[in-house]
Design an enzyme around this catalytic site. Structure first.
Site, mmCIF file in Angstrom:
data_model
loop_
_atom_site.group_PDB
_atom_site.id
_atom_site.type_symbol
_atom_site.label_atom_id
_atom_site.label_comp_id
_atom_site.label_asym_id
_atom_site.label_seq_id
_atom_site.Cartn_x
_atom_site.Cartn_y
_atom_site.Cartn_z
ATOM 1 N N HIS A 28 -8.691 6.128 -5.755
ATOM 2 C CA HIS A 28 -9.258 4.774 -3.853
ATOM 3 C C HIS A 28 -8.116 5.349 -2.595
ATOM 4 C CE1 HIS A 28 -11.045 1.878 -6.340
ATOM 5 N NE2 HIS A 28 -10.566 2.611 -7.029
ATOM 6 N N LYS A 75 -9.995 -6.862 7.993
ATOM 7 C CA LYS A 75 -9.789 -5.874 7.019
ATOM 8 C C LYS A 75 -8.154 -6.130 6.770
ATOM 9 C CE LYS A 75 -11.855 -2.138 9.168
ATOM 10 N NZ LYS A 75 -12.696 -1.899 7.750
ATOM 11 N N ARG A 76 -7.412 -5.645 6.254
ATOM 12 C CA ARG A 76 -6.709 -5.677 5.822
ATOM 13 C C ARG A 76 -5.966 -4.803 7.206
ATOM 14 N NH1 ARG A 76 -3.489 -6.873 1.373
ATOM 15 N NH2 ARG A 76 -1.936 -6.841 2.120
ATOM 16 N N LYS A 84 -21.050 -4.469 3.910
ATOM 17 C CA LYS A 84 -20.933 -5.760 3.770
ATOM 18 C C LYS A 84 -21.674 -6.275 5.830
ATOM 19 C CE LYS A 84 -17.481 -6.399 0.360
ATOM 20 N NZ LYS A 84 -16.054 -6.602 0.772
ATOM 21 N N LYS A 92 -5.863 2.006 9.912
ATOM 22 C CA LYS A 92 -7.234 1.301 9.750
ATOM 23 C C LYS A 92 -7.351 0.990 11.564
ATOM 24 C CE LYS A 92 -7.353 -1.068 5.611
ATOM 25 N NZ LYS A 92 -8.892 -0.597 5.634
ATOM 26 N N THR A 129 -16.011 -0.871 2.725
ATOM 27 C CA THR A 129 -17.267 -1.643 1.686
ATOM 28 C C THR A 129 -17.457 -2.755 2.881
ATOM 29 O OG1 THR A 129 -15.369 -2.771 0.691
ATOM 30 C CG2 THR A 129 -17.162 -1.117 -0.706
HETATM 31 C C1 26V Z 1 -1.073 -0.612 -3.129
HETATM 32 C C2 26V Z 1 -0.904 -1.768 -3.535
HETATM 33 C C3 26V Z 1 1.012 -0.429 -3.478
HETATM 34 C C4 26V Z 1 1.908 -1.590 -4.099
HETATM 35 C C5 26V Z 1 1.825 -3.078 -4.294
HETATM 36 C C6 26V Z 1 0.207 -3.796 -4.922
HETATM 37 C C7 26V Z 1 -0.775 -2.841 -4.544
HETATM 38 C C8 26V Z 1 -2.466 -3.289 -4.708
HETATM 39 C C9 26V Z 1 -2.877 -2.639 -4.014
HETATM 40 C C10 26V Z 1 -2.762 -0.958 -3.401
HETATM 41 C C11 26V Z 1 -3.638 0.101 -2.778
HETATM 42 C C12 26V Z 1 -5.028 -0.995 -2.389
HETATM 43 C C13 26V Z 1 -6.194 0.067 -1.837
HETATM 44 C C14 26V Z 1 -7.847 -0.503 -1.156
HETATM 45 O O1 26V Z 1 -7.555 -1.282 -1.286
HETATM 46 N N1 26V Z 1 -7.742 1.021 -1.485
HETATM 47 C C15 26V Z 1 -9.395 0.388 -0.783
HETATM 48 O O2 26V Z 1 -9.985 0.936 -2.048
HETATM 49 C C16 26V Z 1 -11.438 0.770 -1.278
HETATM 50 C C17 26V Z 1 -12.990 0.507 -2.769
HETATM 51 O O3 26V Z 1 -12.760 2.083 -2.939
HETATM 52 C C18 26V Z 1 -12.390 1.341 -0.080
HETATM 53 O O4 26V Z 1 -13.316 1.009 -0.373
HETATM 54 C C19 26V Z 1 -11.347 1.694 0.565
HETATM 55 O O5 26V Z 1 -11.480 2.825 1.711
HETATM 56 C C20 26V Z 1 -9.820 1.596 0.161
HETATM 57 O O6 26V Z 1 -8.782 1.636 1.020
#
Ligand code: 26V
Length: 810
Positions: free
Chosen positions: A352, A540-541, A652, A546, A648
């Site tokens: 991702h 979004k986050r 939406k 972003k 995503t």
């Molecule tokens: C990273 C970490 C790092 C350590 C602590 C906890 C934690 C939790 C999550 C993440 C990664 C988040 C990655 C994420 O949400 N990626 C998004 O995934 C979407 C679905 O594929 C995609 O549409 C977004 O572009 C992408 O940023």
């Protein structure tokens, strides 16, 4: 059971008395919510059991989707929708004097995910069930979800989200299916029957207790399971000396901490021991549960990959690979080669992100301490893998060190995931290309057949039918109801894009949604916003890539213009933001403060009040997204090209008729292929250009600062007392990140092009008919982004699973 409004009303009243001892006249919204929850449970219990029975009888292959996050959102409305009784329940309740929307507000929104990745997992579960595909979720039942965000004096404050406070009607605790997970200890090797045996001694043992949540298939009697694991102390070690009561209590607390809270996704990967524990806990518990189901089939172990597809959502659950190896070798007497064959045929992986700072790398020492046997297996995998590489690429040390699983003292989880699986997919066409050509080039050259693309999707049931029922009705009136099962049929709306009647209805629906949002904003923030202004939304986050900052700098510029020329002819705008920043991500939090500061200045200025407003909505969540997105006219998807894997949110907003202002990044590229330049507002550098600048080092933000007066003005306003620093607060860290740290995300570089895109939006909105046509075309093409379609591609292209024979709900 109920299938008409009348028998629903009867059943509801009866249940209210039986469960809560209350007559209708005394029931609260919270009571209504609980009773509906119980009624749904009763209604689907049999279907749930039947589905599992039928899956067992058919010996069907099933997919297990392992994810550290499932951002499922509130369940009540969507479950009623899946059961096809939403409207009759709404009407029935109304006749009894209740409002379904208010009852829905009583449900806590489980924040068991950070953002896109977690929400994707939830949309996938919805689509699997809707298509009667045997697919289950495997996750953690965090006691605290992602923090609750409050804005205090413009700053983000984080509070714990104790979502289980009032219980959870949707879950069933399956105490009888608990499994043991072991941490620490030492590996003891013994030789028996000419073989080496490995056993763990002196370990800490904890129980993983499964809580099952039904995932109801829309329009059928198929019910899948989301299984979330909770940690509980197992066999208490009795130690005479330090076994004091308080030591035991501390021990219990440390065990329970494993499923205590969800880690917020930070700007950089951090190797936290507890997070590693969580990951192993999920992998070990999930695999044991899969094997238990498999054993009931009484097949030889090498058939495991024919009956179970194990999918890992990003590298977070990569430990399923060594853990499955361990179980197969140490508990099922497989040889290394047999175990490796089985594992590699069972596991598939989705990537991702291409941001290198986000890639998981665990320190070897940490893994060795916490999971000694797993560490041995990873080392052995790495040894064998490197030996193979040496044969294939003799002398190419550089390539081998890029591919190695263990490097220095770091275990690279992405390398482990690719080496130990049969499929690696990216989440949008551009993203997959970038993986193949850049980030994972060496792996692609080694295993080209493993790489594939599966562009993300979203559940049109939640994001259109539930979030925007009026729009869903309008679509059905125009093209009939087949789109509900076949969302690509929404393309039939093209015919209506220029139909005045259709456009008028579309306009009314959007206006209704905007009014509803305006009411929400007024009640919570005491800001009144004009429903006839353009609702321009970025939700979004909060992450530097972003580029919420680009949006803010543009707002500052617009305000500066209005101050210079109060009668400037601009289309009134309402800029809406919603975003959580990771608690330790200082820059992101400073940007939140900046948005709120700009909002204060702009909203307090009466001279611009008919032209511009800025709103920051706190605590972005699935339920807030369901209110915000249907009300948007403009969708901000403005990441630095090449950085957003897919997005995503973009899908939406499109499905709800908003027009996108965006870069050619992630799935925006595929949106643009369908919509063309006329129906979205593109701007900014392309991914290759970003890459070229990065390679040549030729980009200088100072140059833009020097030549573009608009840029100089807004940048200076970040650090000089004035309009946006009323109390002398400074935004030094933002200023520094752009000018002194080389503007990693090309904010200034894209500024001019972004301003110009907004001018196009301003003009386009004035032509109401044309805008509605564009909006209709966006909706028409959005069916392609239904996760039903995405899931079909996973089912046939990766998992090789088939729908269970069709059974319509009675
Ligand atoms: C990273 C970490 C790092 C350590 C602590 C906890 C934690 C939790 C999550 C993440 C990664 C988040 C990655 C994420 O949400 N990626 C998004 O995934 C979407 C679905 O594929 C995609 O549409 C977004 O572009 C992408 O940023």
């Amino acid at each position: 059971m109920f299938d008409t409004k009348e028998n629903f009303k009867e059943a509801f009243k009866k249940e209210l008395v039986m469960q809560l001892g209350k007559p209708v006249s005394q029931a609260t919204d919270a009571d209504v919510y609980r009773i509906l929850g119980m009624m749904i449970r009763e209604r689907i219990g049999e279907d749930w059991a039947n589905t599992n029975q039928r899956l067992k009888a058919a010996k069907a292959k099933q997919v297990y989707y392992f994810s550290m996050e499932f951002l499922i959102g509130r369940q009540l409305g969507n479950n009623l929708l899946s059961l096809g009784v939403l409207e009759l329940v709404r009407d029935g309740l109304q006749e009894l004097g209740f409002d379904l929307d208010s009852a829905e507000e009583e449900e806590s929104d489980p924040g068991l995910g950070n953002g896109g990745l977690g929400r994707l997992a939830a949309c996938f579960l919805d689509s699997l069930a809707a298509q009667q595909l045997p697919g289950h979720g495997c996750g953690i039942r965090y006691r605290y979800g992602l923090f609750e965000q409050k804005i205090v004096d413009g700053h983000q404050v984080e509070l714990p989200d104790y979502w289980l406070q009032r219980g959870n009607v949707w879950e069933v605790c399956r105490e009888d299916k608990k499994v043991e997970v072991r941490f620490g200890g030492e590996v003891q090797m013994t030789e028996r029957d000419g073989r080496l045996h490995f056993e763990l001694a002196g370990y800490e043992s904890i129980w993983a207790i499964p809580y099952d949540i039904p995932v109801i298939g829309s329009g059928s009697s198929h019910v899948n399971t989301l299984r979330l694991w909770s940690a509980r102390p197992a066999k208490t070690p009795i130690k005479p000396n330090n076994g004091s009561y308080y030591n035991y209590l501390n021990y219990y607390r440390s065990v329970e901490s494993v499923s205590e809270f969800l880690y917020p996704d930070d700007s950089e990967f951090e190797g936290k021991l507890l997070r590693l524990k969580q990951q192993y806990f999920l992998c070990s518990a999930g695999l044991q549960s899969i094997l238990r189901t498999f054993d009931k089939l009484e097949l030889p172990i090498e058939c495991l990959p024919d009956k179970a597809a194990i999918h890992i959502n990003d590298t977070h659950p990569t430990l399923v690979i060594p853990e499955l190896m361990r179980i197969l070798m140490d508990e099922r007497s497989c040889s290394w080669e047999e175990a490796w064959q089985i594992t590699r045929r069972a596991v598939s992986y989705t990537n991702h992100t291409t941001l290198s700072e986000a890639l998981e790398k665990w320190p070897g020492v940490m893994v060795k301490q916490l999971l000694p046997r797993i560490y041995m297996i990873i080392e052995e995998m790495n040894k064998r893998f490197c030996a193979e590489l040496l044969e294939r690429y003799p002398g190419d040390q550089n390539r081998i060190s890029q591919l190695a699983i263990v490097y220095g003292d770091q275990i690279r989880m992405a390398n482990l995931a690719i080496a130990g699986s049969y499929s690696v997919n990216g989440v949008a066409a551009l993203h997959t290309e970038i993986l193949k050509k850049r980030e994972m080039k060496a792996f692609y050259e080694l295993y080209p057949e493993r790489f594939n693309n599966k562009t993300n999707g979203i559940s049109h049931r939640r994001w259109l039918m539930h979030a925007n029922p009026a729009l869903a009705r309008l679509i059905t009136e125009a093209i009939g109801s087949r789109w509900i099962r076949q969302p690509r049929e929404m393309i039939g709306l093209i015919k209506y894009a220029e139909d005045r009647g259709f456009q008028d209805n579309l306009h009314e629906i959007k206006r209704g949604n905007k009014l509803r949002l305006a009411k929400y904003v007024r009640e919570r923030l005491h800001i009144s916003i004009d429903p006839d202004s353009i609702f321009d939304v970025q939700a979004k986050r909060l992450h530097a890539y972003k580029r919420q900052l680009l949006n803010v700098l543009h707002m500052m510029h617009l305000y500066n213009q209005l101050k210079d020329n109060p009668s400037a002819d601009i289309t009134p705008r309402t800029f809406l933001f919603s975003a959580k920043a990771a608690p330790g991500y200082y820059l992101a939090k400073n940007i939140i403060k900046l948005i709120n500061t700009v909002a204060d200045t702009v909203n307090r200025d009466r001279t611009v009040r008919d032209k511009m407003k800025v709103v920051f909505l706190e605590n972005y969540s699935v339920s807030l997204a369901e209110k915000l997105i249907p009300a948007a006219d403009v969708s901000e998807q403005i990441s630095t090209a090449g950085k957003e894997a897919s997005g995503t949110g973009n899908m939406k907003f499109m499905m709800n008729g908003a027009l996108t202002v965006g870069t050619l990044d992630g799935a925006n590229v595929e949106m643009h292929e369908m919509l063309g330049d006329d129906n979205m507002f593109l701007f900014g550098l392309r991914a290759e250009q970003v890459m070229e600048y990065n390679q040549s080092g030729e980009y200088s933000p100072w140059h833009i600062y020097d030549v573009d007066l608009r840029v100089k003005e807004v940048m200076d306003q970040l650090i000089q007392p004035g309009r946006f620093c009323p109390e002398g607060q400074d935004f030094e860290s933002i200023y520094q990140s752009v000018l002194h740290h080389q503007d990693e995300f090309f904010v200034l570089k894209d500024f001019a092009s972004y301003v110009e895109a907004h001018l196009r939006i301003d003009l386009a909105y004035r032509n109401a008919r044309d805008w509605l046509k564009k909006s209709a075309l966006n909706i028409a093409h959005s069916g392609k982004f239904s996760s039903d379609h995405t899931i079909k591609q996973y089912a046939t292209g990766i998992w090789q699973i088939e729908p269970l024979i069709l059974q319509r709900r009675k």
